[in-house]
Design a protein around this motif. Structure first.
Motif, PDB file in Angstrom:
ATOM      1  N   ILE A 121      22.660  91.452  35.545  1.00 31.35           N
ATOM      2  CA  ILE A 121      23.123  90.063  35.538  1.00 31.35           C
ATOM      3  C   ILE A 121      21.991  89.087  35.847  1.00 31.35           C
ATOM      4  O   ILE A 121      22.067  87.900  35.506  1.00 31.35           O
ATOM      5  CB  ILE A 121      24.303  89.866  36.524  1.00 31.35           C
ATOM      6  N   ASP A 122      20.905  89.593  36.456  1.00 31.60           N
ATOM      7  CA  ASP A 122      19.753  88.729  36.706  1.00 31.60           C
ATOM      8  C   ASP A 122      19.158  88.204  35.404  1.00 31.60           C
ATOM      9  O   ASP A 122      18.656  87.070  35.347  1.00 31.60           O
ATOM     10  CB  ASP A 122      18.685  89.462  37.522  1.00 31.60           C
ATOM     11  N   THR A 123      19.226  89.005  34.334  1.00 33.12           N
ATOM     12  CA  THR A 123      18.731  88.570  33.021  1.00 33.12           C
ATOM     13  C   THR A 123      19.560  87.399  32.510  1.00 33.12           C
ATOM     14  O   THR A 123      19.021  86.407  32.007  1.00 33.12           O
ATOM     15  CB  THR A 123      18.798  89.734  32.011  1.00 33.12           C
ATOM     16  N   VAL A 124      20.880  87.505  32.638  1.00 36.15           N
ATOM     17  CA  VAL A 124      21.773  86.432  32.188  1.00 36.15           C
ATOM     18  C   VAL A 124      21.519  85.167  33.008  1.00 36.15           C
ATOM     19  O   VAL A 124      21.458  84.054  32.461  1.00 36.15           O
ATOM     20  CB  VAL A 124      23.249  86.864  32.305  1.00 36.15           C
TER      21      VAL A 124
ATOM     22  N   ALA B 199      25.053  81.495  28.179  1.00 36.20           N
ATOM     23  CA  ALA B 199      24.715  82.238  29.392  1.00 36.20           C
ATOM     24  C   ALA B 199      25.399  81.632  30.616  1.00 36.20           C
ATOM     25  O   ALA B 199      25.878  82.356  31.498  1.00 36.20           O
ATOM     26  CB  ALA B 199      23.199  82.262  29.586  1.00 36.20           C
ATOM     27  N   VAL B 200      25.467  80.309  30.669  1.00 35.51           N
ATOM     28  CA  VAL B 200      26.161  79.651  31.784  1.00 35.51           C
ATOM     29  C   VAL B 200      27.650  80.005  31.756  1.00 35.51           C
ATOM     30  O   VAL B 200      28.256  80.281  32.794  1.00 35.51           O
ATOM     31  CB  VAL B 200      25.967  78.115  31.727  1.00 35.51           C
ATOM     32  N   ALA B 201      28.232  80.031  30.557  1.00 31.58           N
ATOM     33  CA  ALA B 201      29.639  80.421  30.430  1.00 31.58           C
ATOM     34  C   ALA B 201      29.832  81.868  30.875  1.00 31.58           C
ATOM     35  O   ALA B 201      30.833  82.197  31.542  1.00 31.58           O
ATOM     36  CB  ALA B 201      30.103  80.238  28.985  1.00 31.58           C
ATOM     37  N   ALA B 202      28.891  82.734  30.518  1.00 30.26           N
ATOM     38  CA  ALA B 202      28.977  84.145  30.920  1.00 30.26           C
ATOM     39  C   ALA B 202      28.932  84.282  32.436  1.00 30.26           C
ATOM     40  O   ALA B 202      29.693  85.060  33.033  1.00 30.26           O
ATOM     41  CB  ALA B 202      27.843  84.941  30.274  1.00 30.26           C
ATOM     42  N   ILE B 203      28.056  83.517  33.077  1.00 32.41           N
ATOM     43  CA  ILE B 203      27.964  83.555  34.547  1.00 32.41           C
ATOM     44  C   ILE B 203      29.260  83.047  35.171  1.00 32.41           C
ATOM     45  O   ILE B 203      29.780  83.632  36.135  1.00 32.41           O
ATOM     46  CB  ILE B 203      26.760  82.726  35.040  1.00 32.41           C
TER      47      ILE B 203
ATOM     48  N   ALA C 207      34.350  85.565  38.420  1.00 31.43           N
ATOM     49  CA  ALA C 207      35.752  85.885  38.699  1.00 31.43           C
ATOM     50  C   ALA C 207      35.911  87.330  39.175  1.00 31.43           C
ATOM     51  O   ALA C 207      36.981  87.699  39.650  1.00 31.43           O
ATOM     52  CB  ALA C 207      36.603  85.661  37.445  1.00 31.43           C
ATOM     53  N   HIS C 208      34.862  88.131  39.040  1.00 39.91           N
ATOM     54  CA  HIS C 208      34.912  89.526  39.484  1.00 39.91           C
ATOM     55  C   HIS C 208      34.170  89.652  40.810  1.00 39.91           C
ATOM     56  O   HIS C 208      33.023  89.215  40.931  1.00 39.91           O
ATOM     57  CB  HIS C 208      34.249  90.428  38.435  1.00 39.91           C
ATOM     58  N   PRO C 209      34.769  90.225  41.832  1.00 41.24           N
ATOM     59  CA  PRO C 209      34.134  90.241  43.157  1.00 41.24           C
ATOM     60  C   PRO C 209      32.771  90.925  43.210  1.00 41.24           C
ATOM     61  O   PRO C 209      31.864  90.430  43.891  1.00 41.24           O
ATOM     62  CB  PRO C 209      35.160  90.985  44.030  1.00 41.24           C
ATOM     63  N   ILE C 210      32.596  92.011  42.508  1.00 43.74           N
ATOM     64  CA  ILE C 210      31.296  92.702  42.517  1.00 43.74           C
ATOM     65  C   ILE C 210      30.232  91.847  41.846  1.00 43.74           C
ATOM     66  O   ILE C 210      29.112  91.685  42.363  1.00 43.74           O
ATOM     67  CB  ILE C 210      31.402  94.077  41.821  1.00 43.74           C
ATOM     68  N   LEU C 211      30.581  91.262  40.712  1.00 41.22           N
ATOM     69  CA  LEU C 211      29.614  90.436  39.977  1.00 41.22           C
ATOM     70  C   LEU C 211      29.322  89.143  40.734  1.00 41.22           C
ATOM     71  O   LEU C 211      28.166  88.702  40.787  1.00 41.22           O
ATOM     72  CB  LEU C 211      30.150  90.138  38.582  1.00 41.22           C
ATOM     73  N   ALA C 212      30.334  88.547  41.315  1.00 36.32           N
ATOM     74  CA  ALA C 212      30.117  87.322  42.100  1.00 36.32           C
ATOM     75  C   ALA C 212      29.177  87.601  43.269  1.00 36.32           C
ATOM     76  O   ALA C 212      28.285  86.801  43.568  1.00 36.32           O
ATOM     77  CB  ALA C 212      31.452  86.777  42.599  1.00 36.32           C
ATOM     78  N   GLY C 213      29.370  88.737  43.926  1.00 36.89           N
ATOM     79  CA  GLY C 213      28.508  89.087  45.051  1.00 36.89           C
ATOM     80  C   GLY C 213      27.065  89.243  44.628  1.00 36.89           C
ATOM     81  O   GLY C 213      26.146  88.778  45.320  1.00 36.89           O
ATOM     82  N   ARG C 214      26.841  89.881  43.475  1.00 36.52           N
ATOM     83  CA  ARG C 214      25.471  90.072  42.996  1.00 36.52           C
ATOM     84  C   ARG C 214      24.843  88.746  42.583  1.00 36.52           C
ATOM     85  O   ARG C 214      23.664  88.489  42.869  1.00 36.52           O
ATOM     86  CB  ARG C 214      25.467  91.055  41.815  1.00 36.52           C
ATOM     87  N   ILE C 215      25.609  87.893  41.922  1.00 36.78           N
ATOM     88  CA  ILE C 215      25.090  86.582  41.513  1.00 36.78           C
ATOM     89  C   ILE C 215      24.728  85.752  42.740  1.00 36.78           C
ATOM     90  O   ILE C 215      23.711  85.056  42.757  1.00 36.78           O
ATOM     91  CB  ILE C 215      26.119  85.852  40.624  1.00 36.78           C
TER      92      ILE C 215
END
Length: 297
Positions: free
Chosen positions: A204-207, A223-227, A232-240
């Motif tokens: 997700i760092d690439t995005v 890419a902003v829309a993808a982020i 909305a996903h807890p794992i992805l939100a935490g990494r972002i």
């Protein structure tokens, strides 16, 4: 392509000058082309792929009774290793999939798997023309909820993450759009798929970097829309959040980028509000929780 596709006199050609919808003659021609699509002869497949593309481009949606046989024929043509057969077949499918009513029928035929496999086959092609047509098909397929789980099962996500780094701007943009569409289901269809989430989180760092620094406007907006969808996903939100996503989204929010009616500032705002709620461990508003961003080709 005109020199490459020679029409045999014994087969009627499509009259593209008469206007209007498909006549009885055109339906009869369609039946002949569907038969040609199932031929083992490459020149017959060439003829079917080109003329089916012309037919759909000229008359738009065909009668519903023709849709199933046509999709079945495209399932036969899309795996071709011939550039022109694959490209014109993908172009035909790309147009057919825009029909919201008929798209589920195409998905139920197994076309999603065939498209993902074909992208894998053509991703290293020099001019990427076939790959672009296929990615446009995939974008609209995964706009539909029923195709998302299939695409993910077929290892579509790592393929798209790889193609984000393509030197071809159109390939990168179409890949980002498809990824954004898949991520719009991160809090529903894909919520329980932890291995998928970990896979996306690892890249997700690439995005996020593309959203922040890309000079390609379309690519950056998607890419902003993808982020925004990913948060909305807890794992992805935490990494972002770990990647300083809150500050990056706050910066993007202040800019006036727009794309096809979607205010990119709103996408950035959605991501910012979700990340801010995560930081203080509070619940986000219902309106923010329900926001999703997805795009047909």
């Amino acid at each position: 392509f005109s020199n490459e596709f020679k029409m045999t006199p014994r087969h009627p050609e499509i009259d593209l000058e008469s206007g209007g919808g498909p006549s009885t003659h055109h339906i009869s021609t369609l039946q002949l082309l569907l038969r040609a699509a199932h031929s083992t002869e490459l020149n017959e497949q060439h003829r079917a792929a080109l003329q089916l593309s012309k037919l759909v481009d000229s008359f738009g949606p065909l009668p519903a009774v023709s849709f199933g046989p046509l999709v079945h024929a495209l399932c036969r043509l899309l795996p071709s290793e011939d550039t022109n057969v694959a490209r014109f077949s993908a172009r035909t499918l790309k147009t057919l999939l825009l029909d919201d009513v008929m798209r589920p029928q195409a998905i139920s035929s197994g076309i999603t798997t065939i498209v993902v496999e074909a992208i894998q086959r053509w991703k290293h092609d020099r001019d990427m023309l076939v790959c672009c047509e296929l990615l446009a098909c995939l974008q609209t397929l995964v706009y539909d909820r029923s195709a998302v789980a299939i695409a993910v099962e077929e290892k579509c996500t790592p393929l798209l993450l790889e193609l984000l780094l393509s030197e071809n701007p159109e390939v990168a943009t179409l890949s980002m759009t498809s990824l954004a569409n898949i991520l719009s289901h991160a809090d529903s269809v894909l919520l329980a798929q932890e291995s998928w989430a970990q896979q996306v989180a690892a890249s997700i760092d690439t995005v996020l970097e593309i959203a922040s620094t890309s000079h390609e406007k379309g690519l950056r907006c998607y890419a902003v829309a993808a982020i925004a969808n990913a948060t909305a996903h807890p794992i992805l939100a935490g990494r972002i959040a770990e990647l300083n996503g809150l500050a990056i989204m706050r910066e993007i929010e202040g800019k006036s980028l727009t794309l096809e009616g979607t205010r990119v500032a709103e996408c950035a705002e959605t991501a910012r509000l979700r990340l801010a709620a995560l930081e203080v461990k509070s619940n986000q508003g219902q309106d923010i929780a329900l926001r999703k961003y997805s795009f047909k080709w």
